[in-house]
Design an enzyme around this catalytic site. Structure first.
Site, PDB file in Angstrom:
ATOM      1  N   LYS A  99      -6.167   0.482   3.730  1.00  0.00           N
ATOM      2  CA  LYS A  99      -5.004  -0.401   3.670  1.00  0.00           C
ATOM      3  C   LYS A  99      -3.908   0.040   4.641  1.00  0.00           C
ATOM      4  O   LYS A  99      -3.246  -0.798   5.241  1.00  0.00           O
ATOM      5  CB  LYS A  99      -4.459  -0.509   2.257  1.00  0.00           C
ATOM      6  CG  LYS A  99      -3.744   0.708   1.760  1.00  0.00           C
ATOM      7  CD  LYS A  99      -3.346   0.551   0.310  1.00  0.00           C
ATOM      8  CE  LYS A  99      -2.987   1.878  -0.297  1.00  0.00           C
ATOM      9  NZ  LYS A  99      -1.704   2.395   0.181  1.00  0.00           N
ATOM     10  N   THR A 100      -3.739   1.346   4.803  1.00  0.00           N
ATOM     11  CA  THR A 100      -2.718   1.800   5.742  1.00  0.00           C
ATOM     12  C   THR A 100      -3.081   1.358   7.153  1.00  0.00           C
ATOM     13  O   THR A 100      -2.217   0.979   7.952  1.00  0.00           O
ATOM     14  CB  THR A 100      -2.573   3.328   5.683  1.00  0.00           C
ATOM     15  OG1 THR A 100      -2.457   3.722   4.320  1.00  0.00           O
ATOM     16  CG2 THR A 100      -1.336   3.782   6.429  1.00  0.00           C
ATOM     17  N   ASP A 157       3.810  -2.031   1.048  1.00  0.00           N
ATOM     18  CA  ASP A 157       2.674  -1.181   0.685  1.00  0.00           C
ATOM     19  C   ASP A 157       2.766  -0.843  -0.806  1.00  0.00           C
ATOM     20  O   ASP A 157       3.856  -0.841  -1.369  1.00  0.00           O
ATOM     21  CB  ASP A 157       2.751   0.105   1.525  1.00  0.00           C
ATOM     22  CG  ASP A 157       1.498   0.940   1.391  1.00  0.00           C
ATOM     23  OD1 ASP A 157       0.469   0.402   0.952  1.00  0.00           O
ATOM     24  OD2 ASP A 157       1.566   2.137   1.722  1.00  0.00           O
ATOM     25  N   GLU A 158       1.647  -0.535  -1.434  1.00  0.00           N
ATOM     26  CA  GLU A 158       1.613  -0.164  -2.867  1.00  0.00           C
ATOM     27  C   GLU A 158       2.370  -1.168  -3.730  1.00  0.00           C
ATOM     28  O   GLU A 158       3.158  -0.801  -4.591  1.00  0.00           O
ATOM     29  CB  GLU A 158       2.220   1.244  -3.081  1.00  0.00           C
ATOM     30  CG  GLU A 158       1.590   2.341  -2.260  1.00  0.00           C
ATOM     31  CD  GLU A 158       0.315   2.898  -2.871  1.00  0.00           C
ATOM     32  OE1 GLU A 158      -0.284   2.248  -3.756  1.00  0.00           O
ATOM     33  OE2 GLU A 158      -0.098   3.987  -2.448  1.00  0.00           O
ATOM     34  N   ARG A 214     -10.779   9.420  -5.796  1.00  0.00           N
ATOM     35  CA  ARG A 214     -10.289  10.395  -4.815  1.00  0.00           C
ATOM     36  C   ARG A 214     -11.443  11.154  -4.174  1.00  0.00           C
ATOM     37  O   ARG A 214     -11.281  11.827  -3.163  1.00  0.00           O
ATOM     38  CB  ARG A 214      -9.353  11.440  -5.454  1.00  0.00           C
ATOM     39  CG  ARG A 214      -8.095  10.926  -6.139  1.00  0.00           C
ATOM     40  CD  ARG A 214      -7.291  10.050  -5.274  1.00  0.00           C
ATOM     41  NE  ARG A 214      -7.569   8.650  -5.554  1.00  0.00           N
ATOM     42  CZ  ARG A 214      -7.297   7.647  -4.737  1.00  0.00           C
ATOM     43  NH1 ARG A 214      -6.739   7.896  -3.579  1.00  0.00           N
ATOM     44  NH2 ARG A 214      -7.578   6.406  -5.048  1.00  0.00           N
ATOM     45  N   GLN A 249      -4.942   0.341  -9.456  1.00  0.00           N
ATOM     46  CA  GLN A 249      -4.323   1.654  -9.259  1.00  0.00           C
ATOM     47  C   GLN A 249      -2.868   1.689  -9.718  1.00  0.00           C
ATOM     48  O   GLN A 249      -2.093   2.538  -9.284  1.00  0.00           O
ATOM     49  CB  GLN A 249      -4.411   2.070  -7.789  1.00  0.00           C
ATOM     50  CG  GLN A 249      -5.826   2.336  -7.332  1.00  0.00           C
ATOM     51  CD  GLN A 249      -5.864   2.912  -5.938  1.00  0.00           C
ATOM     52  OE1 GLN A 249      -5.469   4.043  -5.710  1.00  0.00           O
ATOM     53  NE2 GLN A 249      -6.324   2.122  -4.989  1.00  0.00           N
TER      54      GLN A 249
END
Length: 704
Positions: free
Chosen positions: A35-36, A220-221, A587, A251
């Site tokens: 996503k980044t 973002d997020e 993770r 998340q």
DNA sequence: AAAACTCCTCTTTTT
DNA sequence: GAGGAGTTTT
């Protein structure tokens, strides 16, 4: 040479997300789906191909770390680097707007920013004034913060409850709290967003200015936004509707801080013409890990369905091991780490141990120490929260904003000792009567006669020091800090370690103005937690978000720990616990190992725990399922790590020994196996890799 | 200002 | 049952 915006480097969904820019877009980006990458490419694409000015893209995230990383990655696309950008956290971007515009709201632009601690001390003071049990301050702080993030003003709150309930009292505390903040010319974190919204709502001309300035909004997020943050975004996007939000409802783990997962669903309603893109290709984990994670999270209802997939191999099975108690669990983790470290090509920095609650770290620490495995704990306590650091920062705050009573009281207590609470209360009462600031009241009281001479002298020092420092101009804030230290005897009371911290603070203040420095330290919490050395990372599941590790252990898979017992009776909260485990699992790159204990000490007494109910949600065929439960007898010798050195060879070449090889140079022994003549060693040569050698021919030389 | 005592909590914590 | 915070005592 600047990086090209090559959309061929993106997968089809990523590319679509970058190229689409005709209005609102929701990118549902699964864990590890890049996503980044999408956000940075999109930024670069808009500027380089669509000719948007870089300063017209309002790019917002939650942490300074994420913002910095984004800036860095965006800058790679521009050979000269970008100077004027609006890339930052909600709080830092709002701060920037407010420093320019806040005067119309009745604050001065040298306002202080209060952190949790400063908010708490103000609330405590108010509770005292209202004769409410002071120990309740924590709950009160929390509730007020949640009200603020839900955009409920004290007035709203007071009119919506109708009796003499606790809420009535809470409402009055809340009202007083806001009044005091204004009197002190101070904002808390919530205010930074809240007052920006107010500014835009009350002054359309100011909003117009920022509407014209920002032509695109990137978030973002997004799943972590609270109501006030989302409201701000809606206001900013209301004119051009060019807004792209990226997030993952699976998340969302910060509900307790006001994050509202509902915002993702609301976004589709509020921007009905929204384009939705799902990023489901995962570039991080093996298929087994993704299988397990997908299964688990699919048990949540009310989510945007996603299925992460990968073109990586099946990989190792996910381990699950249940042990007798927390010590055995910790020992199992430590030995597994050592085992993998020795047998596979991993460094200690490749391992992470994740847990639900901080106290779980203790057993792990003990076990890692016993195996001499280096580790570090990533925790919330930061450099800027240390007492000596905050004392100095409070001094700076008073210099910038003399109305900041919370900071003034703090520095009286820490720099001008001998002035007790009784005196401070007396001054505060007088200040209210006179309608003056504390600072001005102290000045007038020095000249009157209601105080003892010693106290007057101390107060005089305080005023004289502050006024003399304020009237001088300093080359930078480091010099200002030195002046404060010169003028007070504060440092004499500090031990070496704290003194060292102060030096560190001073050197970080070089080349910044007072305003810049205070903004920086007020809006940064964790001082760059970059992994220290080559060691195993220990952290809570919350802290693990956004990170990745080749090998991940998640411990405490028990009903009562994960899910935590307080969340078990509430469906919503149970889902959040499941997401927490999901975040932890995703993770992991190569290895995922889950552990649980049958019995552990919690609240200082031993309790029995059932395996986590979440274990029922994961497919066993992807796992290695082990139960190492012994009814009573202490029998822990059968699972010792495979390294009992007993022969003379093993003594000289025990694990960890540094050796020199005629061809490969210096390396470290990682494993030693076989008997007598056939004895072999596994050696890790830095920069070369792992070699297996027969000891007989290796011609090794031991080193110190 | 330090020492002794009492009370309370005991989840996670981007700014 | 420990540890922190706040309060009272010396």
């Amino acid at each position: 040479m600047a990086k090209e915006v090559l959309t061929e480097n993106l997968n089809p969904q990523q590319r679509e997300a970058v190229l689409y820019n005709d209005g609102p877009m929701l990118v549902l980006a699964g864990a590890g789906s890049g996503k980044t990458r999408v956000i940075t490419y999109k930024f670069a694409y808009l500027v380089k191909k669509k000719r948007f000015p870089a300063s017209s893209i309002f790019t917002v995230t939650f942490t300074n770390k994420a913002a910095d990383e984004m800036k860095q990655r965006i800058n790679l696309f521009f050979s000269k680097g970008l100077k004027q950008t609006w890339i930052g956290t909600f709080h830092s971007l709002c701060n920037r707007i407010l420093r320019r515009e806040i005067d119309v709201l009745g604050y001065r632009n040298d306002f202080s920013i209060y952190d949790e601690e400063e908010r708490a001390s103000l609330i405590k003071q108010i509770l005292k004034d209202f004769n409410i049990h002071e120990a309740l301050y924590k709950g009160v702080c929390n509730k007020i913060s949640l009200l603020k993030s839900a955009l409920i003003s004290p007035e709203d709150f007071l009119t919506h409850n109708n009796g003499y309930s606790f809420d009535e009292k809470l409402g009055r505390v809340y009202l007083r709290y806001q009044d005091e903040l204004k009197r002190f010319n101070a904002l808390d974190f919530d205010d930074l967003v809240l007052l920006t919204i107010q500014l835009f709502k009350i002054y359309p001309s100011i909003l117009k200015k920022y509407h014209d300035l920002f032509s695109y909004i990137l978030v973002d997020e997004f799943q972590d936004t609270n109501q006030s943050q989302y409201t701000l975004l809606k206001i900013l996007a209301s004119q051009h509707r060019n807004i792209c939000v990226v997030g993952d409802d699976d998340q969302s783990i910060y509900k307790f801080r006001g994050a509202d997962i509902q915002n993702i669903f609301n976004f589709k309603k509020d921007f009905s013409e929204v384009k939705v893109i799902k990023l489901e290709q995962n570039y991080r984990s093996t298929q087994n890990i993704l299988n397990v994670s997908n299964h688990l999270i699919s048990k949540n209802f009310l989510r945007n369905d996603k299925k992460l997939w990968t073109d990586k191999c099946t990989g190792e099975r996910v381990f699950y091991c249940r042990l007798n108690n927390e010590e055995e669990e910790a020992r199992y983790v430590a030995r597994s780490i050592k085992d993998l470290y020795l047998k596979a090509n991993y460094e200690y920095r490749d391992f992470a141990v994740l847990y639900r609650i901080n106290i779980q770290a203790k057993a792990i620490e003990d076990a890692l120490r016993a195996e001499s495995i280096p580790y570090h704990i990533i925790s919330g306590i930061s450099f800027y929260q240390r007492k000596e650091i905050k004392d100095l920062i409070s001094y700076l705050k008073v210099i910038m904003n003399p109305d900041d009573n919370v900071s003034l009281v703090r520095i009286i207590n820490s720099f001008y000792r001998g002035i007790g609470n009784a005196t401070i209360s007396k001054i505060e009462l007088e200040a209210r009567n006179l309608g003056l600031s504390l600072f001005a009241t102290i000045k007038s009281m020095i000249r009157s006669n209601g105080l003892t001479l010693t106290i007057k002298n101390k107060l005089h020092d305080l005023i004289a020091n502050i006024e003399s420092i304020s009237s001088k101009s300093f080359k930078n804030t480091a010099d200002l800090l030195k002046e404060i230290i010169d003028k007070t005897d504060y440092v004499n009371r500090l031990d070496d370690k704290r003194l060292q911290n102060l030096f560190e603070l001073i050197s970080s203040a070089e080349n910044t103005s007072l305003r810049e420095f205070l903004d920086k330290v007020s809006l940064i919490s964790s001082a760059d937690d970059s992994p220290k050395g080559n060691s195993v990372s220990l952290m809570t599941l919350h802290n693990a978000k956004g990170l990745e590790f080749p090998v991940v252990f998640i411990i405490g898979l028990e009903d009562g720990i994960l899910p935590y017992f307080k969340a078990i009776d509430d469906g919503e909260e149970l889902q959040e616990e499941r997401r927490l485990l999901y975040v932890g699992m995703t993770r992991a790159r190569d290895y995922l190992c889950l552990t649980g204990a049958k019995r552990r000490k919690l609240f200082s007494k031993y309790q029995d725990f059932e395996p986590s109910r979440f274990l029922a949600d994961i497919p066993r065929e992807c796992c290695n399922w082990i139960e190492k439960i012994q009814p009573t007898i202490e029998d822990s010798n059968d699972d010792k790590a495979p390294m009992p050195p007993s022969s003379p060879y093993a003594l000289t070449y025990s694990i960890g020994t540094k050796v020199k090889h005629p061809v490969w140079g210096v390396g470290v022994i990682r494993d030693c196996y076989g008997e007598g003549e056939d004895k072999k060693v596994m050696i890790n040569f830095p920069g070369i890799g792992i070699k297996r050698l027969a000891l007989k021919f290796a011609n090794l030389q031991t080193m110190a």
